[in-house]
Design a protein around this motif. Structure first.
Motif, PDB file in Angstrom:
ATOM      1  N   LYS A 250      33.763  41.032  51.071  1.00 42.57           N
ATOM      2  CA  LYS A 250      32.707  40.278  50.021  1.00 42.57           C
ATOM      3  C   LYS A 250      33.577  39.286  49.051  1.00 42.57           C
ATOM      4  O   LYS A 250      33.091  38.207  48.949  1.00 42.57           O
ATOM      5  N   ARG A 251      34.597  39.767  48.771  1.00 40.15           N
ATOM      6  CA  ARG A 251      35.426  39.052  47.716  1.00 40.15           C
ATOM      7  C   ARG A 251      36.166  37.910  48.418  1.00 40.15           C
ATOM      8  O   ARG A 251      36.146  36.657  47.862  1.00 40.15           O
ATOM      9  N   LEU A 252      36.619  38.106  49.703  1.00 38.78           N
ATOM     10  CA  LEU A 252      37.144  37.183  50.471  1.00 38.78           C
ATOM     11  C   LEU A 252      36.109  35.813  50.705  1.00 38.78           C
ATOM     12  O   LEU A 252      36.286  34.460  50.742  1.00 38.78           O
ATOM     13  N   GLU A 253      35.001  36.227  51.050  1.00 34.03           N
ATOM     14  CA  GLU A 253      33.543  35.194  51.349  1.00 34.03           C
ATOM     15  C   GLU A 253      33.536  34.434  50.122  1.00 34.03           C
ATOM     16  O   GLU A 253      33.468  33.361  50.236  1.00 34.03           O
ATOM     17  N   LYS A 254      33.390  35.338  48.952  1.00 32.63           N
ATOM     18  CA  LYS A 254      33.216  34.322  47.614  1.00 32.63           C
ATOM     19  C   LYS A 254      34.353  33.489  47.367  1.00 32.63           C
ATOM     20  O   LYS A 254      33.931  32.423  46.911  1.00 32.63           O
ATOM     21  N   TRP A 255      35.522  34.105  47.246  1.00 28.87           N
ATOM     22  CA  TRP A 255      36.518  33.120  47.117  1.00 28.87           C
ATOM     23  C   TRP A 255      36.633  31.869  48.147  1.00 28.87           C
ATOM     24  O   TRP A 255      36.970  30.887  47.459  1.00 28.87           O
ATOM     25  N   PHE A 256      36.182  32.200  49.319  1.00 28.64           N
ATOM     26  CA  PHE A 256      36.469  30.976  50.325  1.00 28.64           C
ATOM     27  C   PHE A 256      35.250  29.893  49.909  1.00 28.64           C
ATOM     28  O   PHE A 256      35.406  28.655  50.263  1.00 28.64           O
ATOM     29  N   SER A 257      34.024  30.474  49.548  1.00 32.02           N
ATOM     30  CA  SER A 257      33.162  29.514  49.155  1.00 32.02           C
ATOM     31  C   SER A 257      33.474  28.540  47.994  1.00 32.02           C
ATOM     32  O   SER A 257      32.981  27.579  47.841  1.00 32.02           O
ATOM     33  N   ARG A 258      34.704  28.923  47.167  1.00 25.33           N
ATOM     34  CA  ARG A 258      34.810  28.172  45.807  1.00 25.33           C
ATOM     35  C   ARG A 258      36.119  27.282  46.417  1.00 25.33           C
ATOM     36  O   ARG A 258      36.354  26.008  45.681  1.00 25.33           O
ATOM     37  N   GLN A 259      37.030  27.708  47.422  1.00 21.18           N
ATOM     38  CA  GLN A 259      38.062  26.970  47.663  1.00 21.18           C
ATOM     39  C   GLN A 259      38.242  27.074  49.144  1.00 21.18           C
ATOM     40  O   GLN A 259      39.357  27.514  49.858  1.00 21.18           O
ATOM     41  N   PRO A 260      37.572  26.243  49.965  1.00 22.45           N
ATOM     42  CA  PRO A 260      37.619  26.163  51.516  1.00 22.45           C
ATOM     43  C   PRO A 260      38.699  25.353  51.578  1.00 22.45           C
ATOM     44  O   PRO A 260      39.262  24.282  51.313  1.00 22.45           O
ATOM     45  N   ALA A 261      39.672  25.754  52.749  1.00 18.18           N
ATOM     46  CA  ALA A 261      40.764  24.896  53.081  1.00 18.18           C
ATOM     47  C   ALA A 261      41.183  25.321  54.382  1.00 18.18           C
ATOM     48  O   ALA A 261      40.671  26.469  54.948  1.00 18.18           O
ATOM     49  N   GLU A 262      41.606  24.305  55.440  1.00 15.11           N
ATOM     50  CA  GLU A 262      42.271  24.642  56.521  1.00 15.11           C
ATOM     51  C   GLU A 262      43.429  25.677  56.514  1.00 15.11           C
ATOM     52  O   GLU A 262      43.897  26.400  57.482  1.00 15.11           O
ATOM     53  N   ILE A 263      44.299  25.566  55.564  1.00 20.25           N
ATOM     54  CA  ILE A 263      45.461  26.184  55.258  1.00 20.25           C
ATOM     55  C   ILE A 263      45.213  27.048  53.862  1.00 20.25           C
ATOM     56  O   ILE A 263      45.199  26.413  53.152  1.00 20.25           O
ATOM     57  N   ILE A 264      45.464  28.323  53.803  1.00 16.86           N
ATOM     58  CA  ILE A 264      45.438  29.267  52.810  1.00 16.86           C
ATOM     59  C   ILE A 264      46.830  29.814  52.570  1.00 16.86           C
ATOM     60  O   ILE A 264      46.923  30.616  53.609  1.00 16.86           O
ATOM     61  N   VAL A 265      47.718  29.701  51.533  1.00 13.59           N
ATOM     62  CA  VAL A 265      48.766  30.421  51.297  1.00 13.59           C
ATOM     63  C   VAL A 265      48.458  31.534  50.241  1.00 13.59           C
ATOM     64  O   VAL A 265      47.951  31.245  49.338  1.00 13.59           O
ATOM     65  N   ALA A 266      48.737  32.792  50.698  1.00 16.05           N
ATOM     66  CA  ALA A 266      48.282  33.944  49.740  1.00 16.05           C
ATOM     67  C   ALA A 266      49.556  34.876  49.642  1.00 16.05           C
ATOM     68  O   ALA A 266      50.531  35.071  50.284  1.00 16.05           O
ATOM     69  N   THR A 267      49.371  35.666  48.344  1.00 15.70           N
ATOM     70  CA  THR A 267      50.372  36.602  48.035  1.00 15.70           C
ATOM     71  C   THR A 267      50.330  37.919  49.015  1.00 15.70           C
ATOM     72  O   THR A 267      49.194  38.384  49.272  1.00 15.70           O
ATOM     73  N   GLY A 268      51.331  38.257  49.262  1.00 13.35           N
ATOM     74  CA  GLY A 268      51.496  39.674  50.081  1.00 13.35           C
ATOM     75  C   GLY A 268      51.712  40.726  48.868  1.00 13.35           C
ATOM     76  O   GLY A 268      51.984  40.341  47.786  1.00 13.35           O
ATOM     77  N   PHE A 269      51.725  42.027  49.502  1.00 14.52           N
ATOM     78  CA  PHE A 269      52.018  43.080  48.540  1.00 14.52           C
ATOM     79  C   PHE A 269      50.979  43.272  47.540  1.00 14.52           C
ATOM     80  O   PHE A 269      51.057  44.619  46.939  1.00 14.52           O
ATOM     81  N   ILE A 270      50.364  42.391  46.762  1.00 15.12           N
ATOM     82  CA  ILE A 270      49.595  42.886  45.785  1.00 15.12           C
ATOM     83  C   ILE A 270      48.235  43.047  45.836  1.00 15.12           C
ATOM     84  O   ILE A 270      47.781  42.328  46.630  1.00 15.12           O
ATOM     85  N   ALA A 271      47.509  43.757  45.115  1.00 12.73           N
ATOM     86  CA  ALA A 271      45.992  43.629  45.029  1.00 12.73           C
ATOM     87  C   ALA A 271      45.507  44.249  43.916  1.00 12.73           C
ATOM     88  O   ALA A 271      46.262  44.132  42.931  1.00 12.73           O
ATOM     89  N   SER A 272      44.145  44.652  43.931  1.00  8.64           N
ATOM     90  CA  SER A 272      43.500  45.205  42.743  1.00  8.64           C
ATOM     91  C   SER A 272      42.773  46.499  43.210  1.00  8.64           C
ATOM     92  O   SER A 272      42.290  46.747  44.297  1.00  8.64           O
ATOM     93  N   THR A 273      42.467  47.291  42.130  1.00  7.02           N
ATOM     94  CA  THR A 273      41.513  48.274  42.008  1.00  7.02           C
ATOM     95  C   THR A 273      40.029  47.848  42.056  1.00  7.02           C
ATOM     96  O   THR A 273      39.985  46.674  41.884  1.00  7.02           O
ATOM     97  N   ALA A 274      39.189  48.846  42.500  1.00  2.61           N
ATOM     98  CA  ALA A 274      37.748  48.326  42.228  1.00  2.61           C
ATOM     99  C   ALA A 274      37.475  47.827  40.800  1.00  2.61           C
ATOM    100  O   ALA A 274      36.564  47.271  40.553  1.00  2.61           O
ATOM    101  N   GLU A 275      38.351  48.516  39.915  1.00  2.96           N
ATOM    102  CA  GLU A 275      37.977  48.061  38.315  1.00  2.96           C
ATOM    103  C   GLU A 275      38.712  46.832  37.781  1.00  2.96           C
ATOM    104  O   GLU A 275      38.950  46.495  36.703  1.00  2.96           O
ATOM    105  N   ASN A 276      39.355  46.076  38.924  1.00  2.00           N
ATOM    106  CA  ASN A 276      40.140  44.811  38.798  1.00  2.00           C
ATOM    107  C   ASN A 276      41.486  45.221  38.079  1.00  2.00           C
ATOM    108  O   ASN A 276      41.940  44.093  37.382  1.00  2.00           O
ATOM    109  N   ILE A 277      41.869  46.412  38.307  1.00  2.00           N
ATOM    110  CA  ILE A 277      43.215  46.594  37.722  1.00  2.00           C
ATOM    111  C   ILE A 277      44.435  46.068  38.874  1.00  2.00           C
ATOM    112  O   ILE A 277      44.288  46.578  39.832  1.00  2.00           O
ATOM    113  N   PRO A 278      45.347  45.231  38.429  1.00  2.00           N
ATOM    114  CA  PRO A 278      46.307  44.979  39.276  1.00  2.00           C
ATOM    115  C   PRO A 278      46.913  45.978  39.658  1.00  2.00           C
ATOM    116  O   PRO A 278      47.477  46.946  38.995  1.00  2.00           O
TER     117      PRO A 278
END
Length: 580
Positions: A250-278
């Motif tokens: 769901k969050r990926l779809e929301k993110w893509f709706s704001r920043q669609p691109a043919e190439i996406i460079v993303a961070t590895g290793f990091i994520a968030s909890t359900a409470e948005n804590i890194p």
């Protein structure tokens, strides 16, 4: 002209094939109007749209009612996506980052999602920062300056103009925030897990931003993604997290709706909890990130770029004759990573298995090497017995714990009591073996944990030992594990015989044996000093038996001629083993 009533004309919106427009279709007149995503939806009701056929469709009637509709860019999924993950070695210098950008731009896939690790050694430096700060070691400030200087120098070599200025501004801001946070850790003398993981995740932020700017220099459509905005995980054990696929999608779809691109460079290793804590995916978690995101977009394949040509049949540092494997099954790769082979993060296989997404291991520094493909079931493999074993892996620095006694036979709960005691001290059990007589059970644990395990077992079974129901709790130090892995071992007679014959001929004593009912691996425990010799003996038996030898017989007399005749007369030579 009269306006058609609302009941007569109803309009629906759907994404266009490109995902960048919305098709507005009148259900009655079947007239399509392509509009940019997010455009106004103008309905037929009460004179707010002229009748079909009007030359000026945007001319409103006297009374206009416009309904603003939020239309999101559609996130396409499927084979148009290819996912690439570049490790720290690939991102180690400005020139290597540029090389990565060139590889990305050279991929002909319609859409590309790029996952990157921090520059080489940076994650270790970030962990060191936290350790020094909570130890009240003032040198953490110097270490932070080194981190800043490393990335500033890399950016100046790689970027220029507005991109360089933007990156350096972000870098200065991040370093300032980190300095304040580390100062707080220094004063408190303690760092919470959230603080630590927030700090160590910055390496991926910086490396991915630099790569994103490097790709943009070519004029390609490229967006940068902080995966903390997308990947959601929940703790599942010590140093382990599980992805929340539904929420992440769901969050990926929301993110893509704001920043669609043919190439996406993303961070590895990091994520968030359900409470948005890194948080992070723990050590070596960038492979895991790539697999999760590849699963979310249903990618065609996930390519892991590293500094080796592929997966070897054994550790090439120990076995010089080790060969690159062209294919592996998911199960084989899983087994190998568990037993310490330098293949993948052990949990990387899980997300891609459910969607049958292949993983390709490639060498960033040898682009001509085809690499190793990890997939569901490699086809057209050699059915020979020798081909049943794909690889060998070893684990060193282990101890074998043997619990023995006649009172164990037929007594329910003995195994449970043993492993409950092991769990209480937090030890990792790597292998278990038990005789059918139930007279003894042995298991392997890391050497550094065996003292705590032995003490816990002596406490737990104090009464049984005193009464003689258990005869001993024995620890055998300096052990290693040798594992033979292969999907085709299942239901193939003779594999174990070949393995143990090779070990016997090398004069290797086997202390314990284990094999699961899946038959994907055979595990043996050996003396550590015999491990390399055992590995070479087993590998040579399974991998060198097909080696082509060129034999020249000089001046063949009676004996030489007889030898040649014997070779020639051996059956019809159906497998082409001999050439003359």
């Amino acid at each position: 002209s009269p306006v058609p009533p609302a009941a007569a004309h109803r309009r629906r919106l759907r994404p266009s094939a490109s995902g960048r427009e919305v098709v507005s279709q009148c259900l009655k007149c079947e007239i399509n109007q392509d509009r940019p995503m997010g455009a106004l939806r103008i309905g037929h009701s009460q004179g707010n749209l002229p009748r079909h056929g009007s030359k000026n469709l945007l001319t409103p009637a006297a009374a206009i009612s416009v309904e603003q509709v939020e239309v999101s860019t559609y996130l396409p999924k499927g084979d148009m996506w290819s996912v690439h993950k570049f490790g720290g070695t690939c991102m180690g210098t400005p020139q290597r980052i540029q090389n990565v950008a060139d590889v990305v731009l050279g991929d002909s896939s319609e859409r590309k999602l790029i996952i990157v690790s921090a520059m080489s050694k940076v994650t270790d430096m970030m962990y060191s920062l936290v350790h020094k700060a909570q130890s009240r070691d003032d040198s953490y400030t110097e270490e932070l300056d080194k981190v800043f200087e490393k990335h500033m120098a890399a950016a100046k070599d790689l970027l220029d103009g507005e991109n360089l200025a933007r990156f350096l501004s972000e870098l200065h801001s991040d370093i300032s925030n980190l300095r304040a946070m580390l100062r707080a850790i220094y004063i408190a003398g303690h760092a919470t897990e959230s603080f630590s993981e927030f700090v160590v995740g910055h390496g991926e932020l910086w490396s991915s931003q630099m790569l994103s700017y490097a790709v943009q220099k070519s004029g390609a459509s490229c967006s940068w993604m902080d995966t903390r905005e997308v990947l959601v995980v929940k703790p599942s054990g010590p140093d382990m997290v599980d992805p929340d696929y539904e929420e992440s999608e769901k969050r990926l779809e929301k993110w893509f709706s704001r920043q669609p691109a043919e190439i996406i460079v993303a961070t590895g290793f990091i994520a968030s909890t359900a409470e948005n804590i890194p948080t992070t995916l723990k050590r070596d978690g960038s492979d895991f990130s790539a697999a999760i995101i590849g699963s979310l977009v249903r990618a065609r394949q996930v390519t892991i770029w590293t500094d080796v040509d592929g997966v070897f049949s054994a550790d090439p540092r120990k076995v010089s004759e080790a060969v690159i494997l062209s294919t592996l099954s998911y199960q084989e790769a899983w087994e190998m990573s568990y037993f310490g082979a330098n293949v993948l993060h052990p949990r990387t296989i899980i997300p891609v298995m459910k969607d049958n997404i292949p993983i390709v291991i490639r060498n960033m520094f040898n682009l001509s090497a085809p690499g190793t493909v990890i997939c569901k079931q490699p086809a057209n493999e050699d059915a020979d017995l020798d081909a049943c074993v794909k690889s060998f892996a070893t684990i060193d620095k282990l101890a074998l714990v043997n619990v023995e006694g006649t009172g164990m036979a037929g007594v329910p709960g003995t195994s449970s009591a043993i492993f409950s005691a092991v769990k209480e001290v937090g030890a990792n059990v790597i292998m278990i073996s038990q005789a059918s007589s139930e007279h003894s059970i042995c298991f392997a644990v890391p050497e550094k944990e065996v003292a705590a395990v032995s003490a816990a077992l002596h406490v737990r079974f104090r009464e049984a030992l005193a009464a003689g129901r258990l005869s001993k709790v024995e620890v055998i130090h300096d052990c290693s594990i040798l594992a033979a892995v292969g999907l085709r071992m299942a239901s193939t007679p003779g594999v174990s015989a070949i393995l143990f014959d090779a070990l016997a001929k090398a004069n290797i004593n086997v202390r314990a044996i284990a094999q699961g009912c899946s038959e994907y691996n055979i595990t043996v425990v050996l003396k550590q000093e015999d491990c390399v010799r055992a590995l070479r003996a087993a590998h040579s038996r399974f991998f060198l038996s097909k080696t082509t030898l060129a034999i020249g017989v000089i001046g063949p007399g009676l004996i030489g001629a007889t030898l040649l005749n014997q070779l020639r007369d051996q059956g019809s030579n159906p497998e082409g083993k001999y050439e003359y």
